[in-house]
Design an enzyme around this catalytic site. Sequence first.
Site, mmCIF file in Angstrom:
data_model
loop_
_atom_site.group_PDB
_atom_site.id
_atom_site.type_symbol
_atom_site.label_atom_id
_atom_site.label_comp_id
_atom_site.label_asym_id
_atom_site.label_seq_id
_atom_site.Cartn_x
_atom_site.Cartn_y
_atom_site.Cartn_z
ATOM 1 N N ASP A 97 85.587 33.282 38.938
ATOM 2 C CA ASP A 97 86.263 33.241 40.177
ATOM 3 C C ASP A 97 86.400 32.054 40.952
ATOM 4 O O ASP A 97 86.999 31.984 42.139
ATOM 5 C CB ASP A 97 85.749 34.296 40.874
ATOM 6 C CG ASP A 97 84.283 33.794 41.171
ATOM 7 O OD1 ASP A 97 83.844 32.767 41.001
ATOM 8 O OD2 ASP A 97 83.426 34.757 41.429
ATOM 9 N N GLU A 119 84.391 37.372 32.265
ATOM 10 C CA GLU A 119 83.616 37.826 33.377
ATOM 11 C C GLU A 119 84.635 38.542 34.437
ATOM 12 O O GLU A 119 84.811 38.064 35.636
ATOM 13 C CB GLU A 119 82.876 36.771 34.288
ATOM 14 C CG GLU A 119 81.852 37.182 35.392
ATOM 15 C CD GLU A 119 81.154 36.036 35.971
ATOM 16 O OE1 GLU A 119 81.686 35.454 37.007
ATOM 17 O OE2 GLU A 119 80.225 35.773 35.575
ATOM 18 N N GLU A 133 86.395 33.371 46.269
ATOM 19 C CA GLU A 133 86.309 34.052 45.042
ATOM 20 C C GLU A 133 86.543 35.473 45.022
ATOM 21 O O GLU A 133 87.223 35.683 43.734
ATOM 22 C CB GLU A 133 84.788 33.898 44.662
ATOM 23 C CG GLU A 133 84.245 32.546 44.407
ATOM 24 C CD GLU A 133 83.703 31.747 45.611
ATOM 25 O OE1 GLU A 133 83.862 32.347 46.804
ATOM 26 O OE2 GLU A 133 83.523 30.588 45.582
ATOM 27 N N HIS A 210 74.886 27.315 48.299
ATOM 28 C CA HIS A 210 76.058 26.435 48.386
ATOM 29 C C HIS A 210 77.636 27.243 48.905
ATOM 30 O O HIS A 210 78.253 26.554 49.171
ATOM 31 C CB HIS A 210 76.474 26.037 46.962
ATOM 32 C CG HIS A 210 76.943 26.942 46.046
ATOM 33 N ND1 HIS A 210 78.069 27.635 45.924
ATOM 34 C CD2 HIS A 210 76.214 27.777 45.274
ATOM 35 C CE1 HIS A 210 78.247 28.584 45.243
ATOM 36 N NE2 HIS A 210 77.158 28.896 44.630
ATOM 37 N N ARG A 212 80.512 28.789 50.527
ATOM 38 C CA ARG A 212 81.398 28.517 51.430
ATOM 39 C C ARG A 212 81.352 29.315 52.919
ATOM 40 O O ARG A 212 81.423 28.691 53.813
ATOM 41 C CB ARG A 212 82.926 28.462 50.969
ATOM 42 C CG ARG A 212 83.842 27.411 51.133
ATOM 43 C CD ARG A 212 85.018 27.618 50.121
ATOM 44 N NE ARG A 212 84.901 26.444 49.139
ATOM 45 C CZ ARG A 212 85.555 25.414 49.474
ATOM 46 N NH1 ARG A 212 86.393 25.181 50.059
ATOM 47 N NH2 ARG A 212 85.465 24.404 48.465
ATOM 48 N N HIS A 243 72.496 21.400 46.068
ATOM 49 C CA HIS A 243 73.895 20.964 45.395
ATOM 50 C C HIS A 243 74.660 19.793 46.047
ATOM 51 O O HIS A 243 74.175 19.232 46.942
ATOM 52 C CB HIS A 243 74.874 22.365 45.907
ATOM 53 C CG HIS A 243 76.310 22.482 45.481
ATOM 54 N ND1 HIS A 243 77.146 21.767 45.805
ATOM 55 C CD2 HIS A 243 76.552 23.426 44.612
ATOM 56 C CE1 HIS A 243 78.293 22.307 44.869
ATOM 57 N NE2 HIS A 243 77.799 23.595 44.125
HETATM 58 C C1 UD1 Z 1 82.695 25.784 43.679
HETATM 59 C C2 UD1 Z 1 83.568 27.250 43.559
HETATM 60 C C3 UD1 Z 1 82.355 28.301 43.716
HETATM 61 C C4 UD1 Z 1 81.382 28.074 42.812
HETATM 62 C C5 UD1 Z 1 80.726 26.862 43.023
HETATM 63 C C6 UD1 Z 1 79.443 26.438 41.915
HETATM 64 C C7 UD1 Z 1 85.681 27.238 44.481
HETATM 65 C C8 UD1 Z 1 86.518 27.517 45.459
HETATM 66 N N1 UD1 Z 1 84.322 27.083 44.572
HETATM 67 O O1 UD1 Z 1 82.379 25.759 44.808
HETATM 68 O O2 UD1 Z 1 83.238 29.461 43.421
HETATM 69 O O3 UD1 Z 1 80.547 29.194 43.118
HETATM 70 O O4 UD1 Z 1 81.723 25.790 42.751
HETATM 71 O O5 UD1 Z 1 78.693 25.326 42.231
HETATM 72 O O6 UD1 Z 1 86.210 27.098 43.227
HETATM 73 N N2 UD1 Z 1 80.712 17.816 44.308
HETATM 74 C C9 UD1 Z 1 80.145 16.556 43.705
HETATM 75 N N3 UD1 Z 1 79.717 16.498 42.685
HETATM 76 C C10 UD1 Z 1 79.729 17.429 41.510
HETATM 77 C C11 UD1 Z 1 80.090 18.751 42.259
HETATM 78 C C12 UD1 Z 1 80.328 19.092 43.662
HETATM 79 O O7 UD1 Z 1 80.109 15.435 44.475
HETATM 80 O O8 UD1 Z 1 79.326 17.528 40.568
HETATM 81 C C13 UD1 Z 1 81.075 17.657 45.806
HETATM 82 C C14 UD1 Z 1 82.426 16.991 46.095
HETATM 83 O O9 UD1 Z 1 82.390 16.383 47.190
HETATM 84 C C15 UD1 Z 1 83.309 18.295 46.000
HETATM 85 C C16 UD1 Z 1 82.348 19.194 46.683
HETATM 86 O O10 UD1 Z 1 80.992 19.211 46.399
HETATM 87 O O11 UD1 Z 1 84.475 17.852 46.742
HETATM 88 C C17 UD1 Z 1 82.687 20.614 46.946
HETATM 89 O O12 UD1 Z 1 83.243 21.264 45.531
HETATM 90 P P1 UD1 Z 1 84.141 22.339 45.302
HETATM 91 O O13 UD1 Z 1 84.233 22.483 43.836
HETATM 92 O O14 UD1 Z 1 85.187 22.297 46.125
HETATM 93 O O15 UD1 Z 1 83.234 23.556 45.919
HETATM 94 P P2 UD1 Z 1 81.883 24.076 45.653
HETATM 95 O O16 UD1 Z 1 81.314 24.797 47.020
HETATM 96 O O17 UD1 Z 1 81.171 23.419 44.745
HETATM 97 N N1 UDP Z 2 71.836 25.855 38.054
HETATM 98 C C1 UDP Z 2 71.380 24.654 37.569
HETATM 99 N N2 UDP Z 2 70.877 23.845 38.237
HETATM 100 C C2 UDP Z 2 70.261 23.689 39.726
HETATM 101 C C3 UDP Z 2 70.948 25.113 40.210
HETATM 102 C C4 UDP Z 2 71.479 26.016 39.370
HETATM 103 O O1 UDP Z 2 71.581 24.432 36.294
HETATM 104 O O2 UDP Z 2 69.860 22.873 40.228
HETATM 105 C C5 UDP Z 2 72.647 26.980 37.262
HETATM 106 C C6 UDP Z 2 72.153 28.268 37.187
HETATM 107 O O3 UDP Z 2 71.029 28.443 36.438
HETATM 108 C C7 UDP Z 2 73.322 29.220 37.423
HETATM 109 C C8 UDP Z 2 74.217 28.349 37.706
HETATM 110 O O4 UDP Z 2 73.501 26.996 37.781
HETATM 111 O O5 UDP Z 2 73.562 29.533 35.758
HETATM 112 C C9 UDP Z 2 74.778 28.883 39.296
HETATM 113 O O6 UDP Z 2 75.672 27.778 39.683
HETATM 114 P P1 UDP Z 2 75.952 28.018 41.267
HETATM 115 O O7 UDP Z 2 74.940 28.442 41.970
HETATM 116 O O8 UDP Z 2 76.371 26.543 41.698
HETATM 117 O O9 UDP Z 2 77.477 28.671 41.197
HETATM 118 P P2 UDP Z 2 77.686 30.282 41.197
HETATM 119 O O10 UDP Z 2 77.168 31.176 40.229
HETATM 120 O O11 UDP Z 2 77.072 30.775 42.785
HETATM 121 O O12 UDP Z 2 79.168 30.370 41.062
#
Ligand code: UD1
Ligand code: UDP
Length: 381
Positions: A97, A119, A133, A210, A212, A243
């Site tokens: 999602d 999923e 999502e 994490h 939103r 995160h």
């Molecule tokens: C995204 C997904 C969310 C999922 C989550 C898992 C969307 C809208 N959101 O949210 O559904 O649950 O991932 O974690 O698709 N960043 C880094 N390095 C990384 C990852 C993220 O620097 O490896 C920072 C960046 O500044 C980035 C920000 O985190 O712009 C947010 O990342 P983004 O993918 O927009 O949203 P998440 O809150 O991570």
């Molecule tokens: N996870 C990981 N390292 C961490 C935290 C989470 O590998 O420090 C894994 C966790 O086991 C799970 C996935 O990341 O499989 C969940 O990711 P996240 O919570 O970012 O996203 P969501 O599942 O809420 O979309």
Amino acid sequence: MNPLIMTVYGTRPEAIKVAPVIKAIEADERLRSMAVVTGQHREMLDEVNAIFGIEPEHDLDIMRHGQTLSQIAARVLEGLDPLLEQVRPDAVIVQGDTTTSTAAALAAFYRQIPVVHVEAGLRSHDILSPFPEEANRKLTSQIAALHLAPTSTSKANLLREGAAEKDIVVTGNTVIDSLLSTVDKQIPFDDPALEDLASSGRRVLLVTTHRRENWGEAMAGVGRAVARIAKDEPELTVVLPIHRNPIVREAVLPQIEGLDNVLVTEPLAYGQFTRMLSVSTVVLTDSGGVQEEAPSLGKPVLVMRENTERPEAVDAGTVKLIGTDEERIVEEVTRLMRDAAAYSAMANAVNPYGDGRAAARTVAAIAHLLGIGRRRDEFIS
Ligand code: UD1
Ligand code: UDP
């Protein structure tokens, strides 16, 4: 030539959940596999690919700090369209999602390529929570050719919305395939403090946040609650792999500074995270994937959300929804830490999300979609 299956993904949880599917396609003589990453996450994505030994053939590299949802969607559409035109896959797999997932599904649909949704059918029934999502997953359901539902509950959601029964297969969630492939490996922690903790027998509260819709004051409240718990329970160690999103860090980190029994770490590599899960006492999270993994290890999970699209482990009693109110978080964690009966009532190992064979069912369902194979028996929880 054998049919080509392109898998498009961009964030950590998608990478964890498509890894077993990509591996199963690679191992299947009838199919060819192409992994494409959008790079919506950068470090957190690359880490998972490295652990599972997946080297994507294309990388759209779209991550920008502070980018909006529309910018993510636009970059995915723009990056993927020419690739789809050039490669012409026979099907495109998307997972879950995220905005990567829905934008990739749309790009494939516009090119009239069948979309396989891994999923499928999770619903919180509140379009604004989780945001974005819930909307993303409903949009993808409208254009998917094959819905791979993890559970019978998610299948029922799809049927209620008008999806055809013949287009739905209950596979179980591939996250359990990934979990089972790593959790018993006793992967060493990079951080010596975590290695010491794992062998110390101390009680551990594992925290991740994490979402939103929790950004800002709600997330700061989570930080304050964690700090209060750490002060009230000096025998407890809090592990908080934070995160990478700067918005999350700004909300949480100032609240928990200077506490000896709070270990803040960079995101843990997947195998280290699942090991930390397995040695934890209680899990406090707003994550989707963690809600699925922890019950399988018999770990009580307190979910900092008002609703969930994953009701199965709530029904089984291992997961409890507690919202983000600071007082409530302190109260619920404290109860589990101090009241043995309350703890054992929740600490049941349940597997409503999968049996570790979801990837095999996924590949069989794709082969059936393409007219080259038979489906397998469905997952029954
Ligand atoms: C995204 C997904 C969310 C999922 C989550 C898992 C969307 C809208 N959101 O949210 O559904 O649950 O991932 O974690 O698709 N960043 C880094 N390095 C990384 C990852 C993220 O620097 O490896 C920072 C960046 O500044 C980035 C920000 O985190 O712009 C947010 O990342 P983004 O993918 O927009 O949203 P998440 O809150 O991570
Ligand atoms: N996870 C990981 N390292 C961490 C935290 C989470 O590998 O420090 C894994 C966790 O086991 C799970 C996935 O990341 O499989 C969940 O990711 P996240 O919570 O970012 O996203 P969501 O599942 O809420 O979309």
